[in-house]
Design an enzyme around this catalytic site. Structure first.
Site, PDB file in Angstrom:
ATOM      1  N   CYS A   1     -47.847 -17.170 -26.267  1.00 57.77           N
ATOM      2  CA  CYS A   1     -48.967 -16.233 -26.195  1.00 57.77           C
ATOM      3  C   CYS A   1     -48.536 -14.816 -25.833  1.00 57.77           C
ATOM      4  CB  CYS A   1     -50.007 -16.744 -25.214  1.00 57.77           C
ATOM      5  SG  CYS A   1     -50.654 -18.359 -25.704  1.00 57.77           S
TER       6      CYS A   1
ATOM      7  N   HIS B   1     -53.921 -10.392 -19.257  1.00 56.22           N
ATOM      8  CA  HIS B   1     -53.858 -11.577 -20.109  1.00 56.22           C
ATOM      9  C   HIS B   1     -55.104 -12.432 -19.883  1.00 56.22           C
ATOM     10  CE1 HIS B   1     -51.849 -14.384 -22.714  1.00 56.22           C
ATOM     11  NE2 HIS B   1     -51.839 -15.343 -21.804  1.00 56.22           N
TER      12      HIS B   1
ATOM     13  N   GLU C   1     -51.742 -14.158 -12.196  1.00 60.16           N
ATOM     14  CA  GLU C   1     -51.649 -12.814 -12.756  1.00 60.16           C
ATOM     15  C   GLU C   1     -52.278 -11.784 -11.824  1.00 60.16           C
ATOM     16  OE1 GLU C   1     -52.567 -10.419 -16.924  1.00 60.16           O
ATOM     17  OE2 GLU C   1     -53.584 -12.329 -16.524  1.00 60.16           O
TER      18      GLU C   1
ATOM     19  N   LYS D   1     -60.617 -11.404 -23.364  1.00 64.28           N
ATOM     20  CA  LYS D   1     -60.741 -12.789 -23.838  1.00 64.28           C
ATOM     21  C   LYS D   1     -62.107 -13.389 -23.523  1.00 64.28           C
ATOM     22  CE  LYS D   1     -55.826 -14.020 -23.858  1.00 64.28           C
ATOM     23  NZ  LYS D   1     -55.221 -12.772 -23.351  1.00 64.28           N
TER      24      LYS D   1
ATOM     25  N   HIS E   1     -59.123 -16.905 -26.684  1.00 60.45           N
ATOM     26  CA  HIS E   1     -57.669 -16.708 -26.615  1.00 60.45           C
ATOM     27  C   HIS E   1     -57.068 -16.853 -28.010  1.00 60.45           C
ATOM     28  CE1 HIS E   1     -53.668 -16.478 -25.375  1.00 60.45           C
ATOM     29  NE2 HIS E   1     -53.610 -17.407 -24.441  1.00 60.45           N
TER      30      HIS E   1
ATOM     31  N   PHE F   1     -46.659 -19.911 -22.750  1.00 57.26           N
ATOM     32  CA  PHE F   1     -45.998 -21.176 -22.437  1.00 57.26           C
ATOM     33  C   PHE F   1     -44.486 -20.990 -22.551  1.00 57.26           C
ATOM     34  CE2 PHE F   1     -49.648 -24.255 -23.836  1.00 57.26           C
ATOM     35  CZ  PHE F   1     -50.384 -23.862 -22.733  1.00 57.26           C
TER      36      PHE F   1
END
Length: 413
Positions: free
Chosen positions: A168, A308, A319, A337, A342, A401
């Site tokens: 991502c 993010h 985060e 998002k 996402h 990931f």
């Protein structure tokens, strides 16, 4: 803001934006939807019967109309989205494909999962007892690298082309590579971004089984709620964001309209877990500090962060800790998002485009669906409605990931 001639030579202008996302087709439609804070999530008929049966898809995307039937039928949807976004970006930049030196134009596109819908469909054909009916185009339709190849073919580009695959963070990684190509004299123009269209039954089942997705089947539109106290996972989305990048001096010389300047990039690895972020946020912190140092920007100069912010319990808290560690509570933070869901590998590029648009308009979009902020989050999350304020410097963050982290620093053009 500190600067030097060497740093000025590394400054890149975003001169064109192409967006094909759940927020709409085209930069203008996207910006209006993102500013509104209205979610694009809805029940998805193609996911009927699954534990999670909703997603965020691109509305009204007709590949046959946009690309022509002869082109569209041989491309997986993740490539279709990217080509449309790339065409938009090049046109928006005011570039003439008939006159540019195509050997000096590069393409770098982020992607992580490739043509999952194509692969699943062809596997069903094969295991259904009809191997002779498996498409001869299955492999080029499913391969991850083919999106950069097809974009280069469509634009007639003969410079370098490649795909970044950092999950991502892929779209943000692509922009970092593009900036290096420009700074190193490899290219004069780079068409860079990210794309993903992996809303297929097997992929969504896998994400659901690992607990990554929101389970709010009764209210999909409110399911993606980054930084909220009651967030429970992300909403899977598709989309593409493509930007045209040029050296700032080159863009200025041809009178190009610049949305923003890309002045810093930082990346790091958590080396912690396959899917969970390092809970201390040290990797994200390192990427942020590297990007700020690259840009020659102090933390207290940053006005806005497009985070993010996936709406998963672990990501958002980790985060936010990193953002607070680096910036304190000064910047206005948002996660778009909440509107788009996402978009996976496309997210970094899509959100860099939104960050550039925020700088241009002096507006921070709201984080959708946040009624009660997580009490453990100490940053200034914009909720409810868009916030108008002077914006000079902004940051966009991406996590993936595998422990991939990326951060971009943008300044107003």
């Amino acid at each position: 803001m500190p600067g030097s001639s060497a740093r000025a030579d590394r400054t890149v202008t975003i001169s064109g934006i192409g967006l094909v996302t759940p927020a709409g087709i085209g930069a203008e439609a996207n910006w209006e939807r993102i500013r509104s804070g209205v979610s694009a999530a809805a029940t998805d008929p193609e996911l009927a019967g699954l534990a999670v049966d909703f997603s965020c898809r691109v509305p009204g995307f007709d590949a046959n109309a946009l690309l022509g039937r002869r082109t569209a039928w041989r491309l997986d949807r993740f490539v279709q989205l990217a080509i449309v976004a790339a065409r938009q970006a090049v046109a928006d930049a005011g570039l003439d494909r008939e006159t540019w030196d195509s050997t000096r134009v590069g393409v770098v596109i982020g992607n992580s999962l490739g043509g999952t819908a194509t692969a699943e469909a062809q596997h069903r054909t094969y295991y259904g007892g009809a191997p002779d009916e498996v498409s001869a185009l299955m492999i080029p339709m499913a391969m991850v690298n083919m999106v950069a190849g097809y974009v280069a073919m469509d634009l007639g580009v003969h410079g370098p082309s490649l795909v970044t695959a950092t999950a991502c963070a892929s779209g943000a990684s692509a922009l970092g590579v593009a900036r290096d190509w420009l700074a190193g004299g490899v290219c004069d123009i780079v068409v860079a971004g990210g794309t993903e269209s992996a809303i297929s039954p097997a992929t969504l089942t896998g994400l659901s089984r690992m607990g990554a997705l929101s389970a709010r089947r009764d209210d999909p539109a409110a399911a993606s709620r980054p930084f909220a106290a009651d967030r429970d996972g992300f909403v899977a989305a598709e989309g593409a964001g493509v930007l045209v990048l040029e050296r700032a001096r080159d863009a200025a010389a041809r009178g190009a309209r610049g949305y923003a300047h890309l002045v810093g990039f930082g990346a790091s690895s958590d080396a912690h877990h396959a899917t969970a972020p390092d809970p201390d946020g040290t990797g994200v912190t390192r990427a942020l500090r590297t990007a700020l140092a690259d840009a020659g920007v102090a933390p207290d100069e940053v006005d806005h962060v497009n985070a993010h912010g996936t709406s998963t319990p672990m990501n958002d808290l980790t985060e936010a800790r990193a953002l607070h560690r680096v910036f304190g509570s000064r910047p206005a933070v948002t996660s778009t998002k909440g509107v788009t869901g996402h978009t996976l590998a496309a997210a970094g590029a899509v959100e860099a485009a939104y960050t550039a648009l925020a700088l241009r308009h002096g507006v921070v979009p709201p984080t959708a669906n946040v009624r009660t902020l997580d009490p453990g989050i100490a940053v200034d999350v914009v909720t409810g409605e868009a916030r108008t304020k002077p914006l000079r410097v902004a940051v966009s963050t991406s996590l993936g990931f595998g422990g991939h982290n990326a951060a971009l620093v943008l300044t107003a053009a």
